[in-house]
Design a protein around this motif. Structure first.
Motif, PDB file in Angstrom:
ATOM      1  N   ARG A   1       0.838  -1.201   0.000  1.00 38.39           N
ATOM      2  CA  ARG A   1       0.000   0.000   0.000  1.00 38.39           C
ATOM      3  C   ARG A   1       0.875   1.254   0.000  1.00 38.39           C
ATOM      4  O   ARG A   1       2.072   1.204   0.286  1.00 38.39           O
ATOM      5  N   ASP A   2       0.242   2.373  -0.280  1.00 41.15           N
ATOM      6  CA  ASP A   2       0.876   3.685  -0.212  1.00 41.15           C
ATOM      7  C   ASP A   2       0.758   4.177   1.226  1.00 41.15           C
ATOM      8  O   ASP A   2      -0.354   4.324   1.744  1.00 41.15           O
ATOM      9  N   SER A   3       1.874   4.454   1.876  1.00 41.39           N
ATOM     10  CA  SER A   3       1.822   4.854   3.285  1.00 41.39           C
ATOM     11  C   SER A   3       1.106   6.185   3.494  1.00 41.39           C
ATOM     12  O   SER A   3       0.610   6.452   4.587  1.00 41.39           O
ATOM     13  N   LYS A   4       1.037   7.009   2.466  1.00 42.83           N
ATOM     14  CA  LYS A   4       0.336   8.286   2.596  1.00 42.83           C
ATOM     15  C   LYS A   4      -1.178   8.107   2.519  1.00 42.83           C
ATOM     16  O   LYS A   4      -1.927   9.022   2.809  1.00 42.83           O
ATOM     17  N   ASN A   5      -1.628   6.931   2.112  1.00 38.49           N
ATOM     18  CA  ASN A   5      -3.053   6.653   1.982  1.00 38.49           C
ATOM     19  C   ASN A   5      -3.346   5.266   2.571  1.00 38.49           C
ATOM     20  O   ASN A   5      -3.728   4.340   1.852  1.00 38.49           O
ATOM     21  N   PRO A   6      -3.174   5.094   3.893  1.00 39.26           N
ATOM     22  CA  PRO A   6      -3.296   3.766   4.500  1.00 39.26           C
ATOM     23  C   PRO A   6      -4.692   3.152   4.417  1.00 39.26           C
ATOM     24  O   PRO A   6      -4.832   1.942   4.566  1.00 39.26           O
ATOM     25  N   HIS A   7      -5.709   3.965   4.160  1.00 37.17           N
ATOM     26  CA  HIS A   7      -7.062   3.425   4.032  1.00 37.17           C
ATOM     27  C   HIS A   7      -7.466   3.275   2.572  1.00 37.17           C
ATOM     28  O   HIS A   7      -8.606   2.918   2.276  1.00 37.17           O
ATOM     29  N   GLY A   8      -6.535   3.531   1.679  1.00 38.63           N
ATOM     30  CA  GLY A   8      -6.796   3.411   0.250  1.00 38.63           C
ATOM     31  C   GLY A   8      -6.635   1.985  -0.221  1.00 38.63           C
ATOM     32  O   GLY A   8      -6.592   1.039   0.577  1.00 38.63           O
ATOM     33  N   PRO A   9      -6.495   1.812  -1.513  1.00 40.70           N
ATOM     34  CA  PRO A   9      -6.399   0.456  -2.072  1.00 40.70           C
ATOM     35  C   PRO A   9      -5.121  -0.265  -1.639  1.00 40.70           C
ATOM     36  O   PRO A   9      -4.105   0.368  -1.363  1.00 40.70           O
ATOM     37  N   THR A  10      -5.218  -1.569  -1.574  1.00 38.26           N
ATOM     38  CA  THR A  10      -4.093  -2.438  -1.232  1.00 38.26           C
ATOM     39  C   THR A  10      -3.933  -3.467  -2.339  1.00 38.26           C
ATOM     40  O   THR A  10      -4.904  -4.069  -2.779  1.00 38.26           O
ATOM     41  N   LEU A  11      -2.711  -3.633  -2.776  1.00 36.42           N
ATOM     42  CA  LEU A  11      -2.393  -4.627  -3.800  1.00 36.42           C
ATOM     43  C   LEU A  11      -1.964  -5.909  -3.099  1.00 36.42           C
ATOM     44  O   LEU A  11      -1.124  -5.870  -2.194  1.00 36.42           O
ATOM     45  N   LEU A  12      -2.559  -7.030  -3.483  1.00 34.91           N
ATOM     46  CA  LEU A  12      -2.173  -8.340  -2.942  1.00 34.91           C
ATOM     47  C   LEU A  12      -1.468  -9.129  -4.029  1.00 34.91           C
ATOM     48  O   LEU A  12      -1.990  -9.271  -5.135  1.00 34.91           O
ATOM     49  N   VAL A  13      -0.285  -9.630  -3.712  1.00 36.87           N
ATOM     50  CA  VAL A  13       0.473 -10.459  -4.651  1.00 36.87           C
ATOM     51  C   VAL A  13       0.976 -11.687  -3.910  1.00 36.87           C
ATOM     52  O   VAL A  13       1.085 -11.686  -2.679  1.00 36.87           O
ATOM     53  N   SER A  14       1.317 -12.708  -4.649  1.00 38.00           N
ATOM     54  CA  SER A  14       1.871 -13.902  -4.008  1.00 38.00           C
ATOM     55  C   SER A  14       3.242 -13.558  -3.431  1.00 38.00           C
ATOM     56  O   SER A  14       3.945 -12.663  -3.933  1.00 38.00           O
ATOM     57  N   ALA A  15       3.623 -14.257  -2.381  1.00 35.03           N
ATOM     58  CA  ALA A  15       4.927 -14.032  -1.766  1.00 35.03           C
ATOM     59  C   ALA A  15       6.046 -14.299  -2.769  1.00 35.03           C
ATOM     60  O   ALA A  15       7.057 -13.587  -2.794  1.00 35.03           O
ATOM     61  N   THR A  16       5.863 -15.282  -3.620  1.00 35.83           N
ATOM     62  CA  THR A  16       6.863 -15.597  -4.645  1.00 35.83           C
ATOM     63  C   THR A  16       7.002 -14.455  -5.642  1.00 35.83           C
ATOM     64  O   THR A  16       8.116 -14.052  -5.986  1.00 35.83           O
ATOM     65  N   ALA A  17       5.874 -13.912  -6.103  1.00 33.17           N
ATOM     66  CA  ALA A  17       5.912 -12.799  -7.053  1.00 33.17           C
ATOM     67  C   ALA A  17       6.577 -11.576  -6.417  1.00 33.17           C
ATOM     68  O   ALA A  17       7.362 -10.875  -7.059  1.00 33.17           O
ATOM     69  N   PHE A  18       6.287 -11.320  -5.145  1.00 32.15           N
ATOM     70  CA  PHE A  18       6.891 -10.171  -4.473  1.00 32.15           C
ATOM     71  C   PHE A  18       8.402 -10.364  -4.332  1.00 32.15           C
ATOM     72  O   PHE A  18       9.177  -9.439  -4.568  1.00 32.15           O
ATOM     73  N   ALA A  19       8.829 -11.553  -3.962  1.00 34.68           N
ATOM     74  CA  ALA A  19      10.260 -11.843  -3.844  1.00 34.68           C
ATOM     75  C   ALA A  19      10.958 -11.676  -5.189  1.00 34.68           C
ATOM     76  O   ALA A  19      12.060 -11.121  -5.259  1.00 34.68           O
ATOM     77  N   ASP A  20      10.316 -12.132  -6.256  1.00 35.66           N
ATOM     78  CA  ASP A  20      10.887 -11.957  -7.602  1.00 35.66           C
ATOM     79  C   ASP A  20      11.006 -10.475  -7.959  1.00 35.66           C
ATOM     80  O   ASP A  20      12.003 -10.040  -8.528  1.00 35.66           O
ATOM     81  N   PHE A  21       9.971  -9.696  -7.617  1.00 41.18           N
ATOM     82  CA  PHE A  21       9.996  -8.249  -7.871  1.00 41.18           C
ATOM     83  C   PHE A  21      11.143  -7.578  -7.115  1.00 41.18           C
ATOM     84  O   PHE A  21      11.906  -6.789  -7.682  1.00 41.18           O
ATOM     85  N   VAL A  22      11.294  -7.885  -5.821  1.00 35.89           N
ATOM     86  CA  VAL A  22      12.345  -7.281  -5.016  1.00 35.89           C
ATOM     87  C   VAL A  22      13.720  -7.654  -5.569  1.00 35.89           C
ATOM     88  O   VAL A  22      14.617  -6.812  -5.672  1.00 35.89           O
ATOM     89  N   SER A  23      13.893  -8.907  -5.962  1.00 32.29           N
ATOM     90  CA  SER A  23      15.175  -9.350  -6.530  1.00 32.29           C
ATOM     91  C   SER A  23      15.495  -8.608  -7.826  1.00 32.29           C
ATOM     92  O   SER A  23      16.626  -8.168  -8.041  1.00 32.29           O
ATOM     93  N   ALA A  24      14.500  -8.465  -8.683  1.00 31.51           N
ATOM     94  CA  ALA A  24      14.708  -7.768  -9.954  1.00 31.51           C
ATOM     95  C   ALA A  24      15.007  -6.291  -9.717  1.00 31.51           C
ATOM     96  O   ALA A  24      15.892  -5.729 -10.362  1.00 31.51           O
ATOM     97  N   ALA A  25      14.297  -5.657  -8.792  1.00 23.68           N
ATOM     98  CA  ALA A  25      14.543  -4.242  -8.495  1.00 23.68           C
ATOM     99  C   ALA A  25      15.937  -4.050  -7.906  1.00 23.68           C
ATOM    100  O   ALA A  25      16.640  -3.098  -8.253  1.00 23.68           O
TER     101      ALA A  25
END
Length: 68
Positions: A39-63
């Motif tokens: 989520r965006d910390s400036k909008n904690p009650h706004g939308p939240t994106l849910l992704v698989s833990a594997t997809a998130f780990a892949d994203f962090v590794s690529a970044a």
């Protein structure tokens, strides 16, 4: 992926790259069923994106690989 998890008690963590000046910030929290909530910390009650833990780990590794 199932139903939307209840994130009211989630332990949100801010990115270590986020500044302390209130700039652009991303927060993440563990969610049920091996998912990560983002989520965006400036909008904690706004939308939240849910992704698989594997997809998130892949994203962090690529970044991280592109940041070098």
């Amino acid at each position: 992926m199932g139903s939307t998890p209840d994130l009211t008690a989630a332990q949100w963590r801010k990115s270590s790259y986020s500044g302390h000046d209130g700039g652009d910030c991303v927060e993440v929290a563990e969610a049920s069923n091996h998912r990560v909530a983002v989520r965006d910390s400036k909008n904690p009650h706004g939308p939240t994106l849910l992704v698989s833990a594997t997809a998130f780990a892949d994203f962090v590794s690529a970044a991280a690989a592109r940041a070098l």
